[in-house]
Write a protein that holds these residues in place. Structure first.
Motif, PDB file in Angstrom:
ATOM      1  N   LEU A 173      70.451 -34.057  -0.948  1.00 59.44           N
ATOM      2  CA  LEU A 173      70.704 -32.814  -0.202  1.00 59.44           C
ATOM      3  C   LEU A 173      71.330 -31.759  -1.109  1.00 59.44           C
ATOM      4  CD1 LEU A 173      70.659 -31.468   2.619  1.00 59.44           C
ATOM      5  CD2 LEU A 173      73.008 -32.298   2.931  1.00 59.44           C
ATOM      6  N   ASP A 174      72.315 -32.167  -1.894  1.00 62.54           N
ATOM      7  CA  ASP A 174      72.961 -31.220  -2.814  1.00 62.54           C
ATOM      8  C   ASP A 174      71.957 -30.684  -3.831  1.00 62.54           C
ATOM      9  OD1 ASP A 174      75.314 -31.440  -1.509  1.00 62.54           O
ATOM     10  OD2 ASP A 174      76.389 -32.557  -3.071  1.00 62.54           O
ATOM     11  N   ALA A 175      71.069 -31.561  -4.320  1.00 66.05           N
ATOM     12  CA  ALA A 175      70.066 -31.123  -5.291  1.00 66.05           C
ATOM     13  C   ALA A 175      69.104 -30.129  -4.641  1.00 66.05           C
ATOM     14  CB  ALA A 175      69.305 -32.325  -5.843  1.00 66.05           C
ATOM     15  N   LEU A 176      68.658 -30.435  -3.405  1.00 65.69           N
ATOM     16  CA  LEU A 176      67.701 -29.556  -2.718  1.00 65.69           C
ATOM     17  C   LEU A 176      68.342 -28.210  -2.376  1.00 65.69           C
ATOM     18  CD1 LEU A 176      65.977 -32.183  -0.378  1.00 65.69           C
ATOM     19  CD2 LEU A 176      65.004 -31.112  -2.423  1.00 65.69           C
ATOM     20  N   ASN A 177      69.660 -28.211  -2.179  1.00 64.60           N
ATOM     21  CA  ASN A 177      70.382 -26.966  -1.890  1.00 64.60           C
ATOM     22  C   ASN A 177      70.800 -26.232  -3.163  1.00 64.60           C
ATOM     23  OD1 ASN A 177      70.335 -26.754   0.918  1.00 64.60           O
ATOM     24  ND2 ASN A 177      72.000 -28.229   1.151  1.00 64.60           N
ATOM     25  N   GLY A 178      70.392 -26.777  -4.327  1.00 65.42           N
ATOM     26  CA  GLY A 178      70.687 -26.111  -5.593  1.00 65.42           C
ATOM     27  C   GLY A 178      72.132 -26.259  -6.047  1.00 65.42           C
ATOM     28  N   ARG A 179      72.860 -27.231  -5.481  1.00 65.05           N
ATOM     29  CA  ARG A 179      74.264 -27.407  -5.864  1.00 65.05           C
ATOM     30  C   ARG A 179      74.451 -28.446  -6.961  1.00 65.05           C
ATOM     31  NH1 ARG A 179      75.758 -28.902  -0.724  1.00 65.05           N
ATOM     32  NH2 ARG A 179      75.352 -27.258   0.761  1.00 65.05           N
ATOM     33  N   LEU A 180      73.378 -29.164  -7.296  1.00 64.32           N
ATOM     34  CA  LEU A 180      73.494 -30.226  -8.286  1.00 64.32           C
ATOM     35  C   LEU A 180      72.186 -30.333  -9.048  1.00 64.32           C
ATOM     36  CD1 LEU A 180      75.436 -32.672  -9.104  1.00 64.32           C
ATOM     37  CD2 LEU A 180      73.958 -34.055  -7.637  1.00 64.32           C
ATOM     38  N   ASP A 181      72.307 -30.508 -10.361  1.00 62.83           N
ATOM     39  CA  ASP A 181      71.112 -30.628 -11.183  1.00 62.83           C
ATOM     40  C   ASP A 181      70.740 -32.105 -11.279  1.00 62.83           C
ATOM     41  OD1 ASP A 181      69.071 -29.810 -12.772  1.00 62.83           O
ATOM     42  OD2 ASP A 181      70.253 -29.850 -14.624  1.00 62.83           O
ATOM     43  N   VAL A 182      69.610 -32.468 -10.723  1.00 67.53           N
ATOM     44  CA  VAL A 182      69.194 -33.879 -10.703  1.00 67.53           C
ATOM     45  C   VAL A 182      67.799 -33.995 -11.316  1.00 67.53           C
ATOM     46  CG1 VAL A 182      68.676 -35.838  -9.191  1.00 67.53           C
ATOM     47  CG2 VAL A 182      70.581 -34.330  -8.631  1.00 67.53           C
ATOM     48  N   PRO A 183      67.610 -34.875 -12.307  1.00 65.00           N
ATOM     49  CA  PRO A 183      66.273 -35.057 -12.903  1.00 65.00           C
ATOM     50  C   PRO A 183      65.239 -35.353 -11.821  1.00 65.00           C
ATOM     51  CG  PRO A 183      67.919 -36.299 -14.130  1.00 65.00           C
ATOM     52  CD  PRO A 183      68.614 -35.765 -12.908  1.00 65.00           C
ATOM     53  N   ALA A 184      64.040 -34.816 -11.979  1.00 63.87           N
ATOM     54  CA  ALA A 184      63.011 -34.901 -10.934  1.00 63.87           C
ATOM     55  C   ALA A 184      62.734 -36.336 -10.480  1.00 63.87           C
ATOM     56  CB  ALA A 184      61.724 -34.241 -11.422  1.00 63.87           C
ATOM     57  N   ALA A 185      62.670 -37.271 -11.430  1.00 63.36           N
ATOM     58  CA  ALA A 185      62.338 -38.656 -11.056  1.00 63.36           C
ATOM     59  C   ALA A 185      63.453 -39.284 -10.213  1.00 63.36           C
ATOM     60  CB  ALA A 185      62.097 -39.487 -12.312  1.00 63.36           C
ATOM     61  N   VAL A 186      64.699 -38.911 -10.515  1.00 63.06           N
ATOM     62  CA  VAL A 186      65.830 -39.432  -9.739  1.00 63.06           C
ATOM     63  C   VAL A 186      65.838 -38.791  -8.358  1.00 63.06           C
ATOM     64  CG1 VAL A 186      68.350 -39.590  -9.619  1.00 63.06           C
ATOM     65  CG2 VAL A 186      67.182 -39.882 -11.816  1.00 63.06           C
ATOM     66  N   LEU A 187      65.556 -37.489  -8.328  1.00 66.12           N
ATOM     67  CA  LEU A 187      65.541 -36.783  -7.043  1.00 66.12           C
ATOM     68  C   LEU A 187      64.447 -37.343  -6.137  1.00 66.12           C
ATOM     69  CD1 LEU A 187      66.460 -34.645  -5.080  1.00 66.12           C
ATOM     70  CD2 LEU A 187      65.040 -32.967  -6.280  1.00 66.12           C
ATOM     71  N   ALA A 188      63.305 -37.675  -6.722  1.00 64.96           N
ATOM     72  CA  ALA A 188      62.196 -38.198  -5.914  1.00 64.96           C
ATOM     73  C   ALA A 188      62.636 -39.449  -5.155  1.00 64.96           C
ATOM     74  CB  ALA A 188      60.997 -38.492  -6.796  1.00 64.96           C
ATOM     75  N   GLN A 189      63.403 -40.311  -5.840  1.00 63.48           N
ATOM     76  CA  GLN A 189      63.863 -41.541  -5.173  1.00 63.48           C
ATOM     77  C   GLN A 189      64.964 -41.253  -4.165  1.00 63.48           C
ATOM     78  OE1 GLN A 189      64.747 -44.844  -7.699  1.00 63.48           O
ATOM     79  NE2 GLN A 189      62.673 -44.945  -8.502  1.00 63.48           N
ATOM     80  N   ALA A 190      65.913 -40.390  -4.559  1.00 65.44           N
ATOM     81  CA  ALA A 190      67.039 -40.087  -3.671  1.00 65.44           C
ATOM     82  C   ALA A 190      66.546 -39.380  -2.409  1.00 65.44           C
ATOM     83  CB  ALA A 190      68.070 -39.229  -4.398  1.00 65.44           C
ATOM     84  N   ARG A 191      65.507 -38.583  -2.573  1.00 65.78           N
ATOM     85  CA  ARG A 191      64.961 -37.836  -1.447  1.00 65.78           C
ATOM     86  C   ARG A 191      64.385 -38.764  -0.368  1.00 65.78           C
ATOM     87  NH1 ARG A 191      61.465 -32.344  -2.161  1.00 65.78           N
ATOM     88  NH2 ARG A 191      61.358 -31.926   0.065  1.00 65.78           N
ATOM     89  N   LEU A 192      63.878 -39.908  -0.816  1.00 65.46           N
ATOM     90  CA  LEU A 192      63.372 -40.885   0.151  1.00 65.46           C
ATOM     91  C   LEU A 192      64.507 -41.382   1.037  1.00 65.46           C
ATOM     92  CD1 LEU A 192      60.949 -43.034  -2.045  1.00 65.46           C
ATOM     93  CD2 LEU A 192      60.355 -41.303  -0.338  1.00 65.46           C
ATOM     94  N   ARG A 193      65.695 -41.494   0.431  1.00 62.09           N
ATOM     95  CA  ARG A 193      66.856 -41.946   1.213  1.00 62.09           C
ATOM     96  C   ARG A 193      67.264 -40.901   2.243  1.00 62.09           C
ATOM     97  NH1 ARG A 193      69.779 -46.120   0.260  1.00 62.09           N
ATOM     98  NH2 ARG A 193      69.834 -45.822   2.494  1.00 62.09           N
ATOM     99  N   LEU A 194      67.085 -39.627   1.887  1.00 62.63           N
ATOM    100  CA  LEU A 194      67.431 -38.538   2.803  1.00 62.63           C
ATOM    101  C   LEU A 194      66.404 -38.409   3.917  1.00 62.63           C
ATOM    102  CD1 LEU A 194      69.241 -36.026   3.391  1.00 62.63           C
ATOM    103  CD2 LEU A 194      67.647 -34.698   1.993  1.00 62.63           C
TER     104      LEU A 194
END
Ligand code: ADP
Ligand code: MG
Length: 338
Positions: A173-194
Motif C-alpha cells: 500500500l505504501d509503495a502504491l501510494n508513492g511513500r516507499l520505493d519498492v523494487p518491482a519484483a518485490v512489489l508484485a509479490q507484496a501486492r498479492l498480499r494486499l
C-alpha cells in the motif's frame, strides 16, 4: 442503471440451481433466504464493508476486489474456528458496468466455491461504490460448550502464534501510494498480499480445541493482539527478533537481487510487521503443553505458524529482543490497547 436492477442480479449473482449447499435451505430469489444449520451447532455471523477510496483504489482489478470483499469476511469466520456456510452481498454501484460486474462476480464466486460458501441474498442499489458482505458460519456445541475460538480465552503462560507472514500488504500500500520505493519484483509479490489475501479457514478449523484465543490480523499485529489481551484480561511479551522475520518482502523467493535492493531500516521493517494491517493472518494463543497439537494443526491445514511470544498475567504489552532485553519505547506507540 442501464442494466436493470433485477436483470443485474439474475445475470451476475443468481446462479443456476446447484446441489444444495449444506446448511442452506433457500437461496437468492425470495424475500428471505433460509439457513438450516446442523443440529447441535451455533451460527457465527460477521459483516465487513469495503468502501471505495477508503478500502480499495477506484481502479483496482474487479476480480481481486470480488475476492477480497469475501476474503476479509471469511477471515473473521476463520478467527472464530467456524466453517463457512453462506453469505449475503449488499452492493452500491455508481453504474451497472458489465465488464466490472463480470470480473467482480468471477473473483467473488471463485473464492466462495473454494470454501463452499453460498451466496444466498443481498441488496443492489445505485450509489458510491460500496460492498458489504455478511457471512454465516457453523460451529459445533459439545456438551453445552461452543467450540468457537474467542478473543477472551488467553491465559498466562500461553504461547502466542501468528500464521503466515505479516506486513507485506501495508508495504504494498505504501509503495502504491508513492511513500516507499519498492523494487518491482518485490512489489508484485507484496501486492498479492494486499489484493488477494487467503483467509485461513482451514487453520481456524484445525485450531478448535487447541487454541485458547484467536483473532484475525486486520488492523496490525500489535493492535489486534491488544484486543485479545483486553478481552482476556492479561498481558504479553513479544520477541521482536522472531517477529521481524515475518515480513516476506525481505526474504528473496526467486528474486534475491530485488529483495537486496529493498532499503528498509530495522525500525521500518519491524513497523510493518507489528503495525501493518490488512494481513488476514490468524493471531492465536495456545497452552505451551499443546505445542505439538499446534504444529499438527499447522500441518493438516498446510499453514505455517510462528511462535512469537507469551501471554503473561501482568497487564501491558512488552517487546523484547533475542536476549530478552526491552526494545526501545518507539514501538510502544503501536500498542494502542494494552
Ligand atoms: P427485496 O425487495 O425483498 O429487498 P430485492 O428485490 O432487493 O428484494 O432482491 C430480490 C432477490 O435478490 C432477493 O432474494 C435478494 O436477496 C436478492 N439479491 C439482491 N441483490 C443481490 C446481490 N447483490 N447479490 C445476491 N442476491 C441479491
Ligand atoms: Mg432489496
Amino acid at each position: 442503471m442501464a442494466l436493470g436492477e433485477f436483470e443485474l442480479i439474475e445475470r451476475f449473482f443468481k446462479r443456476p440451481a446447484r446441489p444444495a449447499a449444506s446448511g442452506v435451505a433457500l437461496g437468492v430469489g425470495d424475500d428471505c433466504a433460509l439457513l438450516q444449520p446442523a443440529p447441535g451447532t451455533q451460527v457465527a455471523i460477521s459483516c465487513d464493508m469495503l468502501v471505495e477510496g477508503r478500502h480499495f483504489f477506484p481502479d483496482v482489478d474487479p476480480v481481486s476486489l470480488g475476492h477480497k470483499a469475501l476474503a476479509v469476511n471469511l477471515s473473521d469466520l476463520a478467527a472464530c474456528g467456524t466453517k463457512p456456510l453462506a453469505f449475503t452481498l449488499a452492493l452500491a454501484l455508481p453504474e451497472a458496468n458489465e465488464a466490472w460486474l463480470d470480473g467482480f462476480s468471477r473473483g467473488l464466486f471463485a473464492l466462495a466455491d473454494a470454501h463452499r460458501c453460498e451466496l444466498i441474498g443481498g441488496d443492489t442499489t445505485q450509489g458510491p461504490r460500496n460492498i458489504c458482505i455478511t457471512v454465516f458460519g457453523e460451529v459445533p456445541v459439545l456438551e453445552g460448550r461452543s467450540l468457537a475460538l474467542l478473543r477472551s480465552g488467553a491465559e498466562a503462560g500461553d504461547d502466542i502464534y501468528v500464521s503466515g507472514t505479516v506486513g507485506d500488504a501495508r508495504l504494498a500500500l505504501d509503495a502504491l501510494n508513492g511513500r516507499l520505493d519498492v523494487p518491482a519484483a518485490v512489489l508484485a509479490q507484496a501486492r498479492l498480499r494486499l489484493e488477494l489475501p487467503a483467509p485461513r479457514v482451514a487453520l481456524g478449523l484445525a485450531l478448535r480445541g487447541v487454541a485458547s484465543a484467536a483473532i484475525d490480523v486486520s488492523d496490525g499485529l500489535l493492535g489486534d493482539l491488544g484486543h485479545v489481551l483486553k478481552a482476556s484480561n492479561c498481558g504479553a511479551t513479544i520477541d521482536t527478533s522472531i517477529a521481524i522475520e515475518l515480513l516476506a518482502a525481505c526474504h528473496p523467493s526467486g528474486n534475491a537481487h530485488a529483495a537486496d535492493r529493498l532499503q528498509l531500516s530495522h525500525a521500518q521493517r519491524l513497523g510493518y510487521v507489528l503495525a501493518g494491517g490488512d494481513d488476514y493472518e490468524l493471531l492465536f494463543t495456545a497452552p505451551s503443553t499443546l505445542r505439538a497439537a499446534v504444529q499438527a494443526a499447522a500441518q493438516t491445514s498446510g499453514t505455517p505458524v510462528t511462535r512469537i511470544g507469551r501471554i503473561e498475567a501482568e497487564p501491558g504489552l512488552r517487546l523484547v529482543d533475542a536476549h530478552g532485553k526491552p526494545v526501545s519505547g518507539r514501538f510502544a506507540s503501536f500498542d494502542h490497547f494494552a
